[in-house]
Design a protein around this motif. Structure first.
Motif, PDB file in Angstrom:
ATOM      1  N   MET A   1       0.837  -1.192   0.000  1.00  0.00           N
ATOM      2  CA  MET A   1       0.000   0.000   0.000  1.00  0.00           C
ATOM      3  C   MET A   1       0.878   1.249   0.000  1.00  0.00           C
ATOM      4  O   MET A   1       1.918   1.287   0.632  1.00  0.00           O
ATOM      5  N   THR A   2       0.418   2.249  -0.724  1.00  0.00           N
ATOM      6  CA  THR A   2       1.114   3.535  -0.735  1.00  0.00           C
ATOM      7  C   THR A   2       0.656   4.347   0.470  1.00  0.00           C
ATOM      8  O   THR A   2      -0.240   3.944   1.215  1.00  0.00           O
ATOM      9  N   ALA A   3       1.251   5.514   0.632  1.00  0.00           N
ATOM     10  CA  ALA A   3       0.892   6.379   1.760  1.00  0.00           C
ATOM     11  C   ALA A   3      -0.563   6.825   1.678  1.00  0.00           C
ATOM     12  O   ALA A   3      -1.211   7.048   2.703  1.00  0.00           O
ATOM     13  N   SER A   4      -1.102   6.928   0.444  1.00  0.00           N
ATOM     14  CA  SER A   4      -2.494   7.357   0.295  1.00  0.00           C
ATOM     15  C   SER A   4      -3.479   6.200   0.456  1.00  0.00           C
ATOM     16  O   SER A   4      -4.683   6.411   0.400  1.00  0.00           O
ATOM     17  N   GLY A   5      -2.974   4.977   0.652  1.00  0.00           N
ATOM     18  CA  GLY A   5      -3.840   3.836   0.890  1.00  0.00           C
ATOM     19  C   GLY A   5      -4.183   3.033  -0.356  1.00  0.00           C
ATOM     20  O   GLY A   5      -4.926   2.063  -0.276  1.00  0.00           O
ATOM     21  N   THR A   6      -3.676   3.443  -1.525  1.00  0.00           N
ATOM     22  CA  THR A   6      -3.946   2.676  -2.741  1.00  0.00           C
ATOM     23  C   THR A   6      -2.930   1.536  -2.850  1.00  0.00           C
ATOM     24  O   THR A   6      -1.780   1.682  -2.438  1.00  0.00           O
ATOM     25  N   PRO A   7      -3.353   0.420  -3.384  1.00  0.00           N
ATOM     26  CA  PRO A   7      -2.438  -0.717  -3.499  1.00  0.00           C
ATOM     27  C   PRO A   7      -1.333  -0.427  -4.529  1.00  0.00           C
ATOM     28  O   PRO A   7      -1.551   0.263  -5.520  1.00  0.00           O
ATOM     29  N   ILE A   8      -0.162  -0.963  -4.268  1.00  0.00           N
ATOM     30  CA  ILE A   8       0.958  -0.819  -5.205  1.00  0.00           C
ATOM     31  C   ILE A   8       0.771  -1.852  -6.322  1.00  0.00           C
ATOM     32  O   ILE A   8       0.574  -3.033  -6.057  1.00  0.00           O
ATOM     33  N   THR A   9       0.806  -1.368  -7.544  1.00  0.00           N
ATOM     34  CA  THR A   9       0.591  -2.238  -8.695  1.00  0.00           C
ATOM     35  C   THR A   9       1.915  -2.778  -9.229  1.00  0.00           C
ATOM     36  O   THR A   9       2.993  -2.302  -8.861  1.00  0.00           O
ATOM     37  N   LEU A  10       1.803  -3.742 -10.112  1.00  0.00           N
ATOM     38  CA  LEU A  10       2.990  -4.273 -10.777  1.00  0.00           C
ATOM     39  C   LEU A  10       3.687  -3.170 -11.564  1.00  0.00           C
ATOM     40  O   LEU A  10       4.918  -3.084 -11.589  1.00  0.00           O
ATOM     41  N   ARG A  11       2.900  -2.291 -12.166  1.00  0.00           N
ATOM     42  CA  ARG A  11       3.485  -1.164 -12.902  1.00  0.00           C
ATOM     43  C   ARG A  11       4.319  -0.282 -11.981  1.00  0.00           C
ATOM     44  O   ARG A  11       5.391   0.186 -12.356  1.00  0.00           O
ATOM     45  N   ASP A  12       3.843  -0.042 -10.758  1.00  0.00           N
ATOM     46  CA  ASP A  12       4.609   0.758  -9.793  1.00  0.00           C
ATOM     47  C   ASP A  12       5.932   0.075  -9.458  1.00  0.00           C
ATOM     48  O   ASP A  12       6.976   0.733  -9.365  1.00  0.00           O
ATOM     49  N   HIS A  13       5.890  -1.240  -9.277  1.00  0.00           N
ATOM     50  CA  HIS A  13       7.122  -1.984  -8.978  1.00  0.00           C
ATOM     51  C   HIS A  13       8.105  -1.922 -10.149  1.00  0.00           C
ATOM     52  O   HIS A  13       9.304  -1.761  -9.949  1.00  0.00           O
ATOM     53  N   LEU A  14       7.578  -2.059 -11.369  1.00  0.00           N
ATOM     54  CA  LEU A  14       8.448  -1.988 -12.543  1.00  0.00           C
ATOM     55  C   LEU A  14       9.049  -0.595 -12.706  1.00  0.00           C
ATOM     56  O   LEU A  14      10.233  -0.454 -13.035  1.00  0.00           O
ATOM     57  N   ALA A  15       8.242   0.434 -12.482  1.00  0.00           N
ATOM     58  CA  ALA A  15       8.751   1.807 -12.566  1.00  0.00           C
ATOM     59  C   ALA A  15       9.841   2.041 -11.523  1.00  0.00           C
ATOM     60  O   ALA A  15      10.864   2.674 -11.801  1.00  0.00           O
ATOM     61  N   ALA A  16       9.645   1.521 -10.327  1.00  0.00           N
ATOM     62  CA  ALA A  16      10.660   1.656  -9.275  1.00  0.00           C
ATOM     63  C   ALA A  16      11.941   0.914  -9.659  1.00  0.00           C
ATOM     64  O   ALA A  16      13.052   1.397  -9.416  1.00  0.00           O
ATOM     65  N   ALA A  17      11.791  -0.251 -10.286  1.00  0.00           N
ATOM     66  CA  ALA A  17      12.968  -1.013 -10.721  1.00  0.00           C
ATOM     67  C   ALA A  17      13.723  -0.262 -11.810  1.00  0.00           C
ATOM     68  O   ALA A  17      14.964  -0.213 -11.797  1.00  0.00           O
ATOM     69  N   LEU A  18      13.008   0.344 -12.759  1.00  0.00           N
ATOM     70  CA  LEU A  18      13.670   1.126 -13.801  1.00  0.00           C
ATOM     71  C   LEU A  18      14.361   2.350 -13.213  1.00  0.00           C
ATOM     72  O   LEU A  18      15.473   2.707 -13.618  1.00  0.00           O
ATOM     73  N   ASP A  19      13.697   2.979 -12.248  1.00  0.00           N
ATOM     74  CA  ASP A  19      14.293   4.138 -11.577  1.00  0.00           C
ATOM     75  C   ASP A  19      15.560   3.737 -10.823  1.00  0.00           C
ATOM     76  O   ASP A  19      16.555   4.460 -10.843  1.00  0.00           O
ATOM     77  N   ALA A  20      15.535   2.587 -10.191  1.00  0.00           N
ATOM     78  CA  ALA A  20      16.707   2.110  -9.457  1.00  0.00           C
ATOM     79  C   ALA A  20      17.840   1.716 -10.413  1.00  0.00           C
ATOM     80  O   ALA A  20      19.018   1.881 -10.095  1.00  0.00           O
TER      81      ALA A  20
END
Length: 193
Positions: A1-20
């Motif tokens: 879950m994000t700080a706003s309470g929405t679930p973290i999606t696979l797209r969010d994980h992939l974007a974080a991996a690309l950012d890293a």
């Protein structure tokens, strides 16, 4: 879950991996047009990696006993399409070892198999092994004919006919012996193992 309470999606994980993977890219995107091409390169590399992961997952599912029908359903395609696209190369039998070069002709189907083998035979390649959608051929200094022989298997004694034999024979199907003269045309396949 994000700080706003929405679930973290696979797209969010992939974007974080690309950012890293490329930490300075996000800041460069605002100022440098070339950074967008770097993003395309990074996304392409990520696509290649996810394709490797998908193929590994399909191989794992097949090893666990899942059918091509089940895999195709998950992928949203027919079982035939799934097998043609994702069939594992390690399911191939080991090619017959010999002094000549070998190569794998793939993908093959019932519609193009004999035409491809006929062309390979003209350039001195003959079948030494096969599997679903491929043939392993070995180079020789003679032309070869290839025939369908129902019930034939490369490990079985020659009782039902020959998959490949030297070209030009008028003898029995199990023993095709005489050779055509070699064509001076070079092989169309540039890479061989």
């Amino acid at each position: 879950m994000t700080a706003s309470g929405t679930p973290i999606t696979l797209r969010d994980h992939l974007a974080a991996a690309l950012d890293a993977a490329e930490p300075t890219l996000a800041a460069r995107l605002e100022d440098e047009p070339e950074a967008h091409l770097d993003l395309v390169r990074l996304a392409l590399a990520a696509h290649a990696e996810t394709d490797v992961l998908l193929r590994a997952a399909i191989g794992s599912a097949r090893s666990a006993g899942c059918t091509w029908e089940q895999v195709g359903t998950v992928l949203g395609m027919t079982r035939q399409a799934a097998q043609q696209r994702y069939g594992r190369r390690d399911e191939e039998p080991a090619p017959v070892s010999g002094p000549h070069r070998t190569m794998t002709l793939a993908p093959l189907s019932a519609f193009n198999e004999m035409r491809v083998l006929e062309r390979a035979g003209r350039y001195g390649w003959h079948c030494v092994s096969y599997g679903a959608l491929f043939h392993v051929v070995e180079e020789s200094d003679q032309q070869w004919e290839h025939h369908r022989a129902p019930g034939w298997h490369p490990c079985a004694p020659a009782t039902g006919g020959s998959v490949s034999g030297r070209a030009g024979s008028r003898g029995p199907t199990t023993s095709v012996r005489s050779a055509w003269r070699r064509c001076p045309v070079r092989s169309p396949w540039p890479t061989c193992s």
